[in-house]
Scaffold this motif. Sequence first.
Motif, PDB file in Angstrom:
ATOM      1  N   CYS A 127    -178.341 -16.333 -47.570  1.00 54.37           N
ATOM      2  CA  CYS A 127    -179.333 -15.955 -46.877  1.00 54.37           C
ATOM      3  C   CYS A 127    -180.777 -15.993 -47.312  1.00 54.37           C
ATOM      4  O   CYS A 127    -181.905 -16.652 -47.003  1.00 54.37           O
ATOM      5  N   GLN A 128    -180.881 -15.104 -48.369  1.00 55.39           N
ATOM      6  CA  GLN A 128    -181.965 -14.945 -49.225  1.00 55.39           C
ATOM      7  C   GLN A 128    -182.563 -16.224 -49.909  1.00 55.39           C
ATOM      8  O   GLN A 128    -183.595 -16.263 -50.125  1.00 55.39           O
ATOM      9  N   HIS A 129    -181.448 -17.239 -50.317  1.00 54.51           N
ATOM     10  CA  HIS A 129    -181.798 -18.259 -50.809  1.00 54.51           C
ATOM     11  C   HIS A 129    -182.596 -19.355 -49.946  1.00 54.51           C
ATOM     12  O   HIS A 129    -183.434 -19.926 -50.159  1.00 54.51           O
ATOM     13  N   THR A 130    -182.109 -19.136 -48.789  1.00 51.59           N
ATOM     14  CA  THR A 130    -182.509 -20.074 -47.443  1.00 51.59           C
ATOM     15  C   THR A 130    -184.319 -19.729 -47.351  1.00 51.59           C
ATOM     16  O   THR A 130    -184.875 -20.522 -47.277  1.00 51.59           O
ATOM     17  N   LEU A 131    -184.458 -18.227 -47.486  1.00 52.41           N
ATOM     18  CA  LEU A 131    -185.835 -17.950 -47.407  1.00 52.41           C
ATOM     19  C   LEU A 131    -186.582 -18.095 -48.331  1.00 52.41           C
ATOM     20  O   LEU A 131    -187.846 -18.777 -48.453  1.00 52.41           O
ATOM     21  N   MET A 132    -186.028 -18.307 -49.699  1.00 53.55           N
ATOM     22  CA  MET A 132    -186.870 -18.681 -50.828  1.00 53.55           C
ATOM     23  C   MET A 132    -187.102 -20.236 -50.971  1.00 53.55           C
ATOM     24  O   MET A 132    -188.170 -20.766 -51.051  1.00 53.55           O
ATOM     25  N   PHE A 133    -186.054 -20.993 -50.722  1.00 52.08           N
ATOM     26  CA  PHE A 133    -186.193 -22.509 -50.464  1.00 52.08           C
ATOM     27  C   PHE A 133    -187.187 -22.877 -49.371  1.00 52.08           C
ATOM     28  O   PHE A 133    -188.195 -23.747 -49.646  1.00 52.08           O
TER      29      PHE A 133
END
Length: 337
Positions: free
Chosen positions: A136-142
Amino acid sequence: MTSTQPRPIAYEPPVAKVGTELDYDQVIEDLSTASVDRNFDPYIHIAWDAPEMAIVPNDPRWILDPEVDPVGKHPWYKNLPEEKKIRIGMWRQANVAKVGLQFESILIRGLLQYASKLPNGDKRFRYVTHESKEECQHTLMFQEMVNRVGMDVPGMPRPLRLLDPIIPLFSTLWPSVFFFGVLAGEEPIDHLQKDFLRAGANVHPVMAAVMELHVAEEARHISFAHHHLRATVPTRSLPTRMALSLAMPVVMRVLCSAIARPPKAFREEFDVPVDVFKEMFWKSDDSKAFLSNVFGDVRMLAEQCGLMNPVSRRIWKALGIDGRSSRYRSEPTYEAF
């Protein structure tokens, strides 16, 4: 860019002997502990608004690396005016981030569905939930990167976007195939990002920060998929293992192309000739080598799981993803030959 924690390029948990339930459980515990002890928040560990992170027009650091990226390697791209090379580089990197976001979204839904079916006391529940939180953190980052680059990119090809609601169902219907898909999505992106970081490519700080955080945590996710398949596949019946051996290379090839190859919008946006695009993906010698190198770790895994046999090897070869297996996880490409 600021960080309160070091961002290692790779992480590998302690590995016990493979093949016993006790060892597999210990690996899961180690991964869960690592997820608590070393985790990242893109809005804490990336200084998005720092002056050096500003995204400005005509920044040559967006030009695709000629040693790493399949588009950047092609003579057609190398001969373009610098301004167009920069625009293509920004679009491609933003689209890779969008693909990563879409893939992580599928993975999150599949992992949570998988966790919901696990019995009480199963150690996998904690780890896959930790992994879902990290994704989920990665989706925010991307998405933050895509927004800041300012390119309206579509991400995955349309057919795969249409299948988006169906793919997570595999996590409980055919979990081994689902985890094949996990690796088929994670390995190409992880391979490409590690090559960028190892080569010391002159990339924009935003892109470098995103890659560093993603690679650091993705190593745990890939490690879990490897350990999980090594622990579970050998327990399947002989007919099931045979079916899995045939499915594995197909899943790898299909999803790799969907993730690594830009969609039709890329060709239309930048007037890329059809023959040039085909050479980039996957007709040229450079692109064929890239396609083969991406799956060195997965071929090693297939051998460890007993999924390499005379029939499956022919499929790996026919799909252009055969080659030398890695000697160890994350073996650099330049050491593999």
